[in-house]
Design an enzyme around this catalytic site. Structure first.
Site, mmCIF file in Angstrom:
data_model
loop_
_atom_site.group_PDB
_atom_site.id
_atom_site.type_symbol
_atom_site.label_atom_id
_atom_site.label_comp_id
_atom_site.label_asym_id
_atom_site.label_seq_id
_atom_site.Cartn_x
_atom_site.Cartn_y
_atom_site.Cartn_z
ATOM 1 C CE1 TYR A 1 -4.057 1.805 0.348
ATOM 2 C CE2 TYR A 1 -3.279 2.405 2.657
ATOM 3 C CZ TYR A 1 -4.117 2.723 1.495
ATOM 4 O OH TYR A 1 -5.367 3.621 1.593
ATOM 5 N NE ARG B 1 -6.860 12.175 -5.568
ATOM 6 C CZ ARG B 1 -6.690 11.052 -4.755
ATOM 7 N NH1 ARG B 1 -5.840 9.905 -4.815
ATOM 8 N NH2 ARG B 1 -7.595 10.933 -3.895
ATOM 9 C CE LYS C 1 -7.119 2.768 -1.372
ATOM 10 N NZ LYS C 1 -7.395 3.705 -0.099
ATOM 11 C CD GLU D 1 -9.244 4.152 -3.373
ATOM 12 O OE1 GLU D 1 -10.228 3.658 -2.852
ATOM 13 O OE2 GLU D 1 -8.833 5.300 -2.802
ATOM 14 C CG ASP D 2 -6.607 7.314 -5.747
ATOM 15 O OD1 ASP D 2 -7.267 7.446 -4.722
ATOM 16 O OD2 ASP D 2 -5.499 6.574 -5.729
ATOM 17 C CG ASP E 1 -11.143 4.533 0.016
ATOM 18 O OD1 ASP E 1 -11.685 4.694 1.308
ATOM 19 O OD2 ASP E 1 -10.041 4.236 -0.053
ATOM 20 C CG ASP E 2 -9.760 8.715 -3.015
ATOM 21 O OD1 ASP E 2 -9.037 8.494 -2.433
ATOM 22 O OD2 ASP E 2 -10.400 8.235 -4.148
ATOM 23 C CG ASN F 1 -1.337 8.949 1.299
ATOM 24 O OD1 ASN F 1 -0.526 8.968 2.410
ATOM 25 N ND2 ASN F 1 -2.581 8.649 1.264
ATOM 26 C CG ASN G 1 -4.379 5.441 4.556
ATOM 27 O OD1 ASN G 1 -5.179 4.744 3.893
ATOM 28 N ND2 ASN G 1 -3.113 6.020 3.847
#
Ligand SMILES: NC(=O)C1=CN([C@@H]2O[C@H](COP(=O)(O)OP(=O)(O)OC[C@H]3O[C@@H](n4cnc5c(N)ncnc54)[C@H](OP(=O)(O)O)[C@@H]3O)[C@@H](O)[C@H]2O)C=CC1
Ligand SMILES: CC(=O)C(=O)O
Ligand SMILES: [Mg+2]
Length: 640
Positions: free
Chosen positions: A188, A241, A259, A331-332, A354-355, A496, A540
């Site tokens: 991770y 991202r 993840k 995610e992202d 999640d973000d 991160n 996190n």
């Protein structure tokens, strides 16, 4: 003996699957008639044996409930009883055929390497394919840790871990669970970030499902190419991202893979129920477009209708293939898509960003815990964010919601305790016209301020939160300013990987003269300052999403609700012990994460039942025990 398509079968080998179900400690409906059919001579000719599996639920609708002992717990919806078999029971190592010989050694789901017993080596045609020694699972873990520790470069450790995941899944998960604090930074953040940047060069074997513009119109069929059919959690990215590293296109696949490894290791979701997906609509990253080893579509990103049609097709194909209750974790994604996707599919699918949401829940938990160290209630604090994107505004909204719930003050008012700085300075009313919609609630009355340090001096926050993706932006002047008007300034550097962290732990402690309560998105080693050792926590979302997802799955939830995020925060904050507080920690250690996840899952599930969003009925009495009993264990099973 009976016959199917001209082949004779015996049913005296009525598979251990039904037996395993009978002996599970979980309450199971006894639905499965499983026929593991072997050729009449009982020996596979070509190393494989046909297997017929039938779900007898349709024929026998009355559920039979049983409570019996179990030493090994099973994954959620462990319908084949593989995971809930006790350690002294046998199961059949099947795919669509019974794996044996060389194919068994090449099957990561069933391979045990040197841990195959003498008997298994005989019955599964492994003689000669392995050296003579037989070793235990524990010794395999020890050996693997020894070899991983020999690599000095974190990326080499990452590659060794990925190779192991592709070779022996249960060893991979046992290693990760038993050594979570040491290996989390490898599979991770921060190492996964570097792995994504170099994914094309280190690419060996594909992991996850790649859905590109080339698959438009065929996504339903593409999903069917995935070998597993009973999917419970999908983590999907479009790679725009990735952490704070920007657009990594198709190479973002490292994130859904990582993840979902945590979903299994930290939250106990069975690996076979997890599906990592990368949607490839191109990349605007020139370096990747010019990189001969780039693995994705070599074109600039599709946007607008072309983008939304592909996403739409994906979302509906997922529901068609896996049903209503599959959890889709975004995610992202870049923020110009992330908020819209969450709003668009939040009413038709079980979706979670999640973000935005997971990060909000983990930071709120840290704040709840921090109040034990600094005193006061949430609404007595003032918050300043650097970064007003997904993470920043997501966290801000959940803090405001919690303050509103605690005090009865309307949300519009509680938001006024929260301030934000973006790349153009403090978000103030005079900028309203030009602001993206998710920033507008945070535009308060104030004259424009350009620099963070001046915003800090003017607002005088008690809590400073970095969610900018911009490294080293909490300068000495910023941290010192926080320390002038706060006895114990609370500082989160969430970005991160480590290179993007707003400040290091060492900087936070030394510049605040050891008074900061500090947590960061990627881990920092303990810091010595003036003869005292300071350990910082890891703020996190990995603390939240595995347990959160488990809670949704065990309750059969059909939608995510903000109140579930609030109870997840409470559950996490409750796990911080007095001993942790004494060390200045506001998060519990990751070594307890499976217990923590079970508590989070129980609270989330309870909230789902309370809100009428749960479909798995009746509600189990003890949700913590139920969550624990549903968690996947990587213990080896013995093969008959
Ligand atoms: N610890 C954790 O669990 C998590 C950490 N994160 C981290 O948070 C970071 C941000 O993620 P996310 O919110 O999704 O990203 P977004 O792109 O949505 O938001 C980034 C925000 O930071 C602002 N920003 C960028 N550079 C600067 C700068 N130099 N000074 C001031 N503001 C700046 C941007 O301003 P503008 O709007 O003007 O462009 C934007 O508001 C990432 O590094 C990510 O890894 C994210 C999720 C979870
Ligand atoms: C942790 C995480 O989700 C991120 O940095 O994007
Ligand atoms: Mg993320």
């Amino acid at each position: 003996m009976f016959s199917l398509n001209g082949t004779s079968f015996t049913n005296n080998s009525l598979s251990g699957v039904s037996r395993c179900l009978n002996q599970s400690s979980r309450r199971v409906s006894a639905p499965m008639v499983v026929v593991a059919a072997v050729n009449s001579n009982g020996k596979p000719g070509d190393g494989s044996v046909s297997v017929l599996v039938e779900n007898a639920l349709t024929e026998s609708p009355a559920p039979v409930e049983m409570e019996v002992k179990s030493t090994v717990t099973g994954g959620v919806q462990d319908v084949y009883g593989e995971d809930s078999a006790t350690e002294d029971q046998s199961i059949t190592p099947w795919t669509l055929s019974v794996a044996s010989g060389f194919s068994l050694l090449r099957n990561p789901h069933y391979n045990k390497g040197l841990a195959f017993s003498e008997r298994e080596r005989d019955t599964h045609y492994l003689r000669g394919l392995l050296p003579p020694v037989v070793i235990s699972h524990d010794l395999q873990v020890k050996k693997m840790m020894n070899s991983i520790r020999k690599y000095d470069v974190p990326l080499q450790r990452y590659m060794a871990m990925m190779d192991l995941q592709e070779m022996n899944e249960r060893l991979f998960y046992k290693l990760l669970i038993d050594n979570v604090e040491e290996l989390l930074p490898i599979v991770y953040t921060p190492t996964v970030g570097e792995a994504c940047q170099k994914y094309g060069s280190i690419f060996r074997r594909p992991q996850g499902l790649f859905i590109s513009l080339k698959e438009k119109g065929k996504i339903h069929e593409v999903l069917k190419n995935w070998p597993e059919k009973k999917i419970q959690v999908i983590v999907v990215t479009d790679g725009e991202r990735i952490l704070g590293l920007g657009d990594l296109g198709c190479q973002g696949m490292g994130i859904p893979v990582g993840k979902l490894s945590l979903y299994t290791a930290l939250g106990g979701i069975r690996p076979s129920a997890c599906l990592p997906v990368t949607i490839d609509v191109g990349t605007n990253n020139e370096n990747l477009l010019n990189d001969e080893f780039y693995i994705g579509l070599r074109q600039r990103r599709a946007t607008g209708q072309e983008y939304s049609e592909l996403l739409d097709e994906f979302m509906y194909a997922v529901k068609q293939n896996y049903g209503e209750k599959v959890l889709i974790q975004f995610e992202d994604f870049a923020n110009h898509n992330a908020f819209d996707l969450l709003a668009k599919y939040g009413t038709s699918h079980l979706v979670f960003n999640d973000d935005i949401q997971g990060t909000a829940s983990v930071v709120l938990a840290g704040l709840m815990a921090a109040l034990n160290l600094v005193g006061g209630s949430l609404s007595e604090h003032t918050f300043l964010f650097l970064g007003a994107g997904e993470a920043g505004t997501g966290i801000a909204e959940l803090i405001a919601l919690e303050m509103s719930k605690q005090t009865g003050i309307p949300l519009e008012e509680t938001r006024k305790k929260i301030w934000m700085v973006d790349s153009k300075g403090l978000i103030v009313k005079s900028r309203m016209e030009m602001l993206q919609h998710f920033k507008r609630p945070w535009a308060h009355d104030h004259e424009p301020v350009q620099e963070l340090v001046n915003a800090v001096k003017s607002i005088k926050p008690t809590v400073l939160i970095g969610s900018s993706g911009a490294g080293r932006t909490f300068t000495k002047e910023v941290v010192q300013a926080m320390a002038t008007f706060n006895e114990k300034p609370i500082i989160f550097a969430l970005s991160n990987p480590t290179s993007q962290s707003e400040c290091t732990a060492e900087e936070a402690y030394s510049w605040s003269e050891g008074r900061a309560i500090f947590a960061s998105g990627s881990p920092f080693a303990p810091v010595e300052y003036n003869g005292k050792v300071y350990a910082s926590g890891q703020a996190n979302n990995a603390y939240i999403f595995p347990g959160f997802g488990l809670g949704l799955i065990i309750s059969g939830a059909i939608r995510v609700h903000d109140d579930m995020l609030l109870v997840a925060s409470e559950a996490l904050a409750e796990q911080v012990s007095q001993e942790n507080f004494e060390k200045g920690l506001i998060y519990p250690p990751f070594s307890n994460i499976r217990k923590i996840s079970a508590h989070i899952a129980a609270k989330v599930a309870a909230k789902a039942y309370e809100l009428g969003l749960a479909t798995r009925l009746p509600q189990p009495k003890d949700l913590v025990a139920y969550a624990e009993s549903c968690m996947y264990s990587p213990a080896y099973r013995s093969y008959r």
